[in-house]
Design a protein around this motif. Structure first.
Motif, PDB file in Angstrom:
ATOM      1  N   ARG A 166       0.794  -1.183   0.025  1.00  0.00           N
ATOM      2  CA  ARG A 166      -0.239   0.070   0.006  1.00  0.00           C
ATOM      3  C   ARG A 166       0.693   1.321   0.089  1.00  0.00           C
ATOM      4  NH1 ARG A 166      -5.154   1.245   1.152  1.00  0.00           N
ATOM      5  NH2 ARG A 166      -5.603  -0.537  -0.049  1.00  0.00           N
ATOM      6  N   THR A 167       1.905   1.334   0.797  1.00  0.00           N
ATOM      7  CA  THR A 167       2.918   2.180   0.973  1.00  0.00           C
ATOM      8  C   THR A 167       3.583   2.461  -0.574  1.00  0.00           C
ATOM      9  OG1 THR A 167       3.335   1.657   3.008  1.00  0.00           O
ATOM     10  CG2 THR A 167       4.644   3.552   2.468  1.00  0.00           C
ATOM     11  N   PHE A 168       3.928   1.375  -1.255  1.00  0.00           N
ATOM     12  CA  PHE A 168       4.584   1.681  -2.506  1.00  0.00           C
ATOM     13  C   PHE A 168       3.518   2.429  -3.372  1.00  0.00           C
ATOM     14  CE2 PHE A 168       5.452   0.232  -6.841  1.00  0.00           C
ATOM     15  CZ  PHE A 168       6.838   0.475  -6.702  1.00  0.00           C
ATOM     16  N   LEU A 169       2.341   1.962  -3.483  1.00  0.00           N
ATOM     17  CA  LEU A 169       1.411   2.313  -4.278  1.00  0.00           C
ATOM     18  C   LEU A 169       0.918   3.834  -4.042  1.00  0.00           C
ATOM     19  CD1 LEU A 169      -1.014  -0.743  -4.869  1.00  0.00           C
ATOM     20  CD2 LEU A 169       0.549   0.195  -6.681  1.00  0.00           C
ATOM     21  N   GLN A 170       0.842   4.241  -2.630  1.00  0.00           N
ATOM     22  CA  GLN A 170       0.678   5.753  -2.346  1.00  0.00           C
ATOM     23  C   GLN A 170       1.715   6.265  -2.985  1.00  0.00           C
ATOM     24  OE1 GLN A 170       0.438   4.836   1.872  1.00  0.00           O
ATOM     25  NE2 GLN A 170      -1.790   4.965   2.059  1.00  0.00           N
ATOM     26  N   SER A 171       2.925   6.043  -3.052  1.00  0.00           N
ATOM     27  CA  SER A 171       4.201   6.723  -3.219  1.00  0.00           C
ATOM     28  C   SER A 171       3.904   7.065  -4.768  1.00  0.00           C
ATOM     29  CB  SER A 171       5.251   6.273  -2.980  1.00  0.00           C
ATOM     30  OG  SER A 171       5.522   6.020  -1.517  1.00  0.00           O
ATOM     31  N   LEU A 172       3.634   5.742  -5.444  1.00  0.00           N
ATOM     32  CA  LEU A 172       3.616   5.664  -6.874  1.00  0.00           C
ATOM     33  C   LEU A 172       2.635   6.851  -7.655  1.00  0.00           C
ATOM     34  CD1 LEU A 172       4.427   4.805  -9.970  1.00  0.00           C
ATOM     35  CD2 LEU A 172       2.935   2.831  -9.363  1.00  0.00           C
ATOM     36  N   MET A 173       1.337   6.746  -6.821  1.00  0.00           N
ATOM     37  CA  MET A 173       0.263   7.631  -7.297  1.00  0.00           C
ATOM     38  C   MET A 173       0.477   8.922  -6.916  1.00  0.00           C
ATOM     39  SD  MET A 173      -1.803   5.953  -8.828  1.00  0.00           S
ATOM     40  CE  MET A 173      -0.710   4.881  -9.449  1.00  0.00           C
ATOM     41  N   GLU A 174       1.353   9.287  -5.826  1.00  0.00           N
ATOM     42  CA  GLU A 174       1.785  10.722  -5.443  1.00  0.00           C
ATOM     43  C   GLU A 174       2.585  11.206  -6.777  1.00  0.00           C
ATOM     44  OE1 GLU A 174       3.055  10.324  -1.466  1.00  0.00           O
ATOM     45  OE2 GLU A 174       3.121  12.827  -1.637  1.00  0.00           O
ATOM     46  N   PHE A 175       3.573  10.360  -7.127  1.00  0.00           N
ATOM     47  CA  PHE A 175       4.509  10.621  -8.445  1.00  0.00           C
ATOM     48  C   PHE A 175       3.801  10.966  -9.508  1.00  0.00           C
ATOM     49  CE2 PHE A 175       8.102   8.499  -6.220  1.00  0.00           C
ATOM     50  CZ  PHE A 175       8.815   9.694  -6.228  1.00  0.00           C
ATOM     51  N   VAL A 176       2.639  10.092  -9.799  1.00  0.00           N
ATOM     52  CA  VAL A 176       1.585  10.369 -11.132  1.00  0.00           C
ATOM     53  C   VAL A 176       1.070  11.617 -10.884  1.00  0.00           C
ATOM     54  CG1 VAL A 176      -0.246   9.564 -12.200  1.00  0.00           C
ATOM     55  CG2 VAL A 176       1.335   7.748 -11.402  1.00  0.00           C
ATOM     56  N   ALA A 177       0.644  12.080  -9.636  1.00  0.00           N
ATOM     57  CA  ALA A 177      -0.470  13.229  -9.503  1.00  0.00           C
ATOM     58  C   ALA A 177       0.843  14.443  -9.615  1.00  0.00           C
ATOM     59  CB  ALA A 177      -0.926  13.367  -8.070  1.00  0.00           C
ATOM     60  N   GLU A 178       2.007  14.377  -9.118  1.00  0.00           N
ATOM     61  CA  GLU A 178       2.820  15.472  -9.216  1.00  0.00           C
ATOM     62  C   GLU A 178       3.734  15.740 -10.499  1.00  0.00           C
ATOM     63  OE1 GLU A 178       5.177  15.192  -5.599  1.00  0.00           O
ATOM     64  OE2 GLU A 178       6.470  16.592  -6.081  1.00  0.00           O
ATOM     65  N   LEU A 179       4.189  14.300 -11.071  1.00  0.00           N
ATOM     66  CA  LEU A 179       5.030  14.531 -12.101  1.00  0.00           C
ATOM     67  C   LEU A 179       4.343  14.349 -13.450  1.00  0.00           C
ATOM     68  CD1 LEU A 179       8.179  12.314 -10.724  1.00  0.00           C
ATOM     69  CD2 LEU A 179       7.440  14.790 -10.284  1.00  0.00           C
ATOM     70  N   GLU A 180       3.039  14.217 -13.676  1.00  0.00           N
ATOM     71  CA  GLU A 180       2.380  13.959 -14.997  1.00  0.00           C
ATOM     72  C   GLU A 180       3.003  12.848 -15.766  1.00  0.00           C
ATOM     73  OE1 GLU A 180       1.491  17.524 -16.627  1.00  0.00           O
ATOM     74  OE2 GLU A 180       0.253  18.044 -15.111  1.00  0.00           O
ATOM     75  N   VAL A 181       3.449  11.853 -14.914  1.00  0.00           N
ATOM     76  CA  VAL A 181       4.129  10.666 -15.760  1.00  0.00           C
ATOM     77  C   VAL A 181       3.109   9.501 -16.163  1.00  0.00           C
ATOM     78  CG1 VAL A 181       4.877   9.709 -13.765  1.00  0.00           C
ATOM     79  CG2 VAL A 181       6.072   9.174 -15.408  1.00  0.00           C
ATOM     80  N   SER A 182       3.281   8.767 -17.281  1.00  0.00           N
ATOM     81  CA  SER A 182       2.545   7.785 -17.636  1.00  0.00           C
ATOM     82  C   SER A 182       3.390   6.352 -16.868  1.00  0.00           C
ATOM     83  CB  SER A 182       2.655   7.486 -19.158  1.00  0.00           C
ATOM     84  OG  SER A 182       2.133   8.594 -19.629  1.00  0.00           O
ATOM     85  N   VAL A 183       2.407   5.661 -16.447  1.00  0.00           N
ATOM     86  CA  VAL A 183       2.736   4.199 -15.890  1.00  0.00           C
ATOM     87  C   VAL A 183       2.517   3.058 -16.353  1.00  0.00           C
ATOM     88  CG1 VAL A 183       3.165   3.135 -13.658  1.00  0.00           C
ATOM     89  CG2 VAL A 183       3.208   5.750 -13.627  1.00  0.00           C
ATOM     90  N   LEU A 184       3.473   2.045 -16.672  1.00  0.00           N
ATOM     91  CA  LEU A 184       2.684   0.740 -17.105  1.00  0.00           C
ATOM     92  C   LEU A 184       3.511  -0.125 -16.219  1.00  0.00           C
ATOM     93  CD1 LEU A 184       2.419  -1.146 -19.349  1.00  0.00           C
ATOM     94  CD2 LEU A 184       4.292  -0.773 -20.610  1.00  0.00           C
ATOM     95  N   LEU A 185       2.520  -1.078 -15.542  1.00  0.00           N
ATOM     96  CA  LEU A 185       3.059  -1.699 -14.420  1.00  0.00           C
ATOM     97  C   LEU A 185       2.496  -3.167 -14.429  1.00  0.00           C
ATOM     98  CD1 LEU A 185       1.865  -1.312 -10.748  1.00  0.00           C
ATOM     99  CD2 LEU A 185       0.854  -0.336 -12.771  1.00  0.00           C
ATOM    100  N   SER A 186       3.094  -4.243 -14.421  1.00  0.00           N
ATOM    101  CA  SER A 186       2.486  -5.507 -14.317  1.00  0.00           C
ATOM    102  C   SER A 186       2.294  -6.283 -12.810  1.00  0.00           C
ATOM    103  CB  SER A 186       3.371  -6.682 -15.080  1.00  0.00           C
ATOM    104  OG  SER A 186       4.667  -6.881 -14.203  1.00  0.00           O
ATOM    105  N   SER A 187       1.153  -6.730 -12.616  1.00  0.00           N
ATOM    106  CA  SER A 187       0.836  -7.390 -11.233  1.00  0.00           C
ATOM    107  C   SER A 187      -0.221  -8.499 -11.435  1.00  0.00           C
ATOM    108  CB  SER A 187       0.555  -6.323 -10.394  1.00  0.00           C
ATOM    109  OG  SER A 187       0.062  -6.509  -9.042  1.00  0.00           O
ATOM    110  N   HIS A 188      -0.051  -9.223 -10.271  1.00  0.00           N
ATOM    111  CA  HIS A 188      -1.362 -10.274  -9.967  1.00  0.00           C
ATOM    112  C   HIS A 188      -2.105  -9.837  -9.097  1.00  0.00           C
ATOM    113  CE1 HIS A 188       0.840 -13.559 -12.155  1.00  0.00           C
ATOM    114  NE2 HIS A 188       2.044 -13.361 -11.432  1.00  0.00           N
ATOM    115  N   LEU A 189      -2.068  -8.710  -8.572  1.00  0.00           N
ATOM    116  CA  LEU A 189      -3.042  -8.201  -7.579  1.00  0.00           C
ATOM    117  C   LEU A 189      -3.930  -7.277  -8.061  1.00  0.00           C
ATOM    118  CD1 LEU A 189      -0.013  -7.711  -5.361  1.00  0.00           C
ATOM    119  CD2 LEU A 189      -1.925  -9.472  -4.843  1.00  0.00           C
ATOM    120  N   LEU A 190      -5.129  -7.945  -8.627  1.00  0.00           N
ATOM    121  CA  LEU A 190      -6.260  -7.368  -9.393  1.00  0.00           C
ATOM    122  C   LEU A 190      -6.821  -6.021  -8.655  1.00  0.00           C
ATOM    123  CD1 LEU A 190      -7.500 -10.391 -10.931  1.00  0.00           C
ATOM    124  CD2 LEU A 190      -5.976  -8.808 -11.945  1.00  0.00           C
ATOM    125  N   GLY A 191      -6.810  -6.374  -7.195  1.00  0.00           N
ATOM    126  CA  GLY A 191      -7.614  -5.347  -6.117  1.00  0.00           C
ATOM    127  C   GLY A 191      -6.687  -4.346  -6.314  1.00  0.00           C
TER     128      GLY A 191
END
Lengths: 301, 129
Positions: A166-191
């Motif tokens: 959760r902490t990692f995803l919070q940081s990642l979303m903060e970066f997205v909001a702040e830096l206007e960056v596109s993100v491509l990530l793979s995961s098994h965790l559908l939730g």
């Protein structure tokens, strides 16, 4: 706007094994794209192709309008974090930041220092002694501080406990909001993906099973439950993704191509992301129907 | 300031959950005209959700005329949903608590109480146009 990722009939073969087959995609910029699929589906292959770590066998791929890793400029535009967030175990957190500053022309040191403080990483700590969650935060900071236009992560949270995830995803979303960056990530965790992603790619058996805007996809998919036989044949304009039958009842997971299914079937229910993805993965795992390829696949219970 | 949460099991789109939470806070008087909503960055940092989800929720609230953005500053409440009925809330709540106590005393379990309340509520609100 230039698509962040565009592939045309992309394929990758390792010896006799076809890792990726005929993948054609176009993903708009400023999206958070979730890449899902079973192990061995070709997720890492696609991400490695996008980051330029490997070259395609067939077809073409463009990232931000250029060939991946074509030159130094292109390399600076993409931040890639490989599986298990690798760092240099014998270098300290501070060494990593100094290395990042040396190697990346657009390095944002203020951002890096601020982030390291915020997540409580000790600059003198050897990276090899960090916890999985701390290592992921360090890798995220390094990738973000180079100020790329696209961040690529291969299974960034797979090895993390729920809190670190959760902490990692919070940081990642903060970066997205702040830096206007596109993100491509793979995961098994559908939730997790349901919370963070607005675009989805489902890969299975080396092929794209489903790709598109999450909201549009969820709007177009339904569960239909009816007495057995009532949905045979299914209403026109729908594609049956999965059919399950009991003695008396039929459940269909369908994609509505008309946009008007609810008008004549008000009881049709929407799915969540997990149910929708599982229906496609289930279909891809079925033995390939050869004689009657047009028929919907059936699972009997 | 309002504190958002997300319920993964609600079946409601995340942006609509945020919209509803603001509407509810406005209805209960927890948010008043001039109050600031959390910034997009604050919400995503807390909930680990896509920033576009928050933007969409705020746009919807703006469309409903409840909030308005001040560029570079934040999003502010421009209208509340409370009316004169707010004053009546407290006494109604007291009566409801007493009713719940009587229901429990009569041996109803929480599920039965909820079912009784919801069916009665639906019937009563059906009659009133």
């Amino acid at each position: 706007m230039t698509p962040v990722l565009r592939t045309d009939a992309l394929g990758k073969r390792y010896g006799r094994r076809q890792a990726l087959t005929n993948v054609t995609l176009s993903i708009p910029a400023r999206r958070v794209v979730g890449l899902v699929g079973p192990n061995g589906a070709g997720k890492s292959t696609l991400l490695n192709l996008a980051s330029g770590m490997i070259a395609p066998t067939t077809g073409t791929i463009e990232v931000l309008g250029s060939r991946p890793a074509a030159d130094a400029t292109q390399l600076a535009r993409v931040g890639f974090v490989a599986q298990d967030t690798p760092v240099y175990p014998n270098l300290s957190v501070g060494d990593h930041l100094r290395l990042g500053a040396r190697l990346n022309p657009g390095w944002d040191d203020r951002l890096a220092q601020q982030r390291i403080n915020q997540v409580g990483l000790d600059p003198t700590q050897k990276a090899g002694r960090l916890s999985g969650g701390q290592r992921a935060q360090l890798a995220l900071t390094l990738a973000a501080a180079k100020r790329p236009e696209l961040l690529i992560f291969d299974e960034p949270v797979a090895a993390l406990d729920p809190l670190a995830r959760r902490t990692f995803l919070q940081s990642l979303m903060e970066f997205v909001a702040e830096l206007e960056v596109s993100v491509l990530l793979s995961s098994h965790l559908l939730g997790d993906l349901e919370r963070v992603c607005d675009h989805l790619i489902v890969l299975a058996a080396s092929r794209t099973q489903l790709a598109g805007d999450v909201e549009e996809l969820l709007t177009a998919h339904y569960r239909l439950v009816a007495a057995r036989g009532d949905l045979d044949p299914p209403p026109p304009g729908i594609e049956v993704i999965q059919a399950t039958h009991t003695a008396r009842q039929t459940t269909l997971i369908v994609r509505d191509t008309t946009g008007t299914l609810r008008d004549h079937m008000p009881a049709a229910e929407h799915l969540d992301l997990e149910e929708m993805v599982l229906a496609y993965l289930g279909r891809a795992a079925e033995p390939v129907p050869t004689a009657n390829a047009g028929q919907p696949l059936e699972v009997s219970r | 300031m309002i504190d958002f949460h997300l319920d993964a099991r609600s079946g409601l789109a995340p942006y609509l959950q945020l919209v509803q939470q603001v509407q509810q806070a406005l209805r209960l008087g927890l948010l008043a005209t001039g109050d600031q909503l959390p910034t997009v960055k604050e919400v995503v940092a807390r909930l680990a959700i896509n920033p576009n989800t928050v933007l969409k929720a705020y746009r919807e609230l703006e469309h409903q005329g409840l909030v308005s953005p001040r560029p570079g500053v934040g999003t502010f409440v421009t209208r509340t949903l409370t009316d004169d009925s707010l004053a009546a809330h407290e006494s109604l709540r007291t009566e409801l608590v007493a009713w719940l106590a009587r229901a429990q005393h009569a041996g109803l379990d929480p599920d039965s109480i909820e079912a009784l309340f919801m069916t009665t509520f639906r019937k009563a609100t059906e009659v009133t146009p």
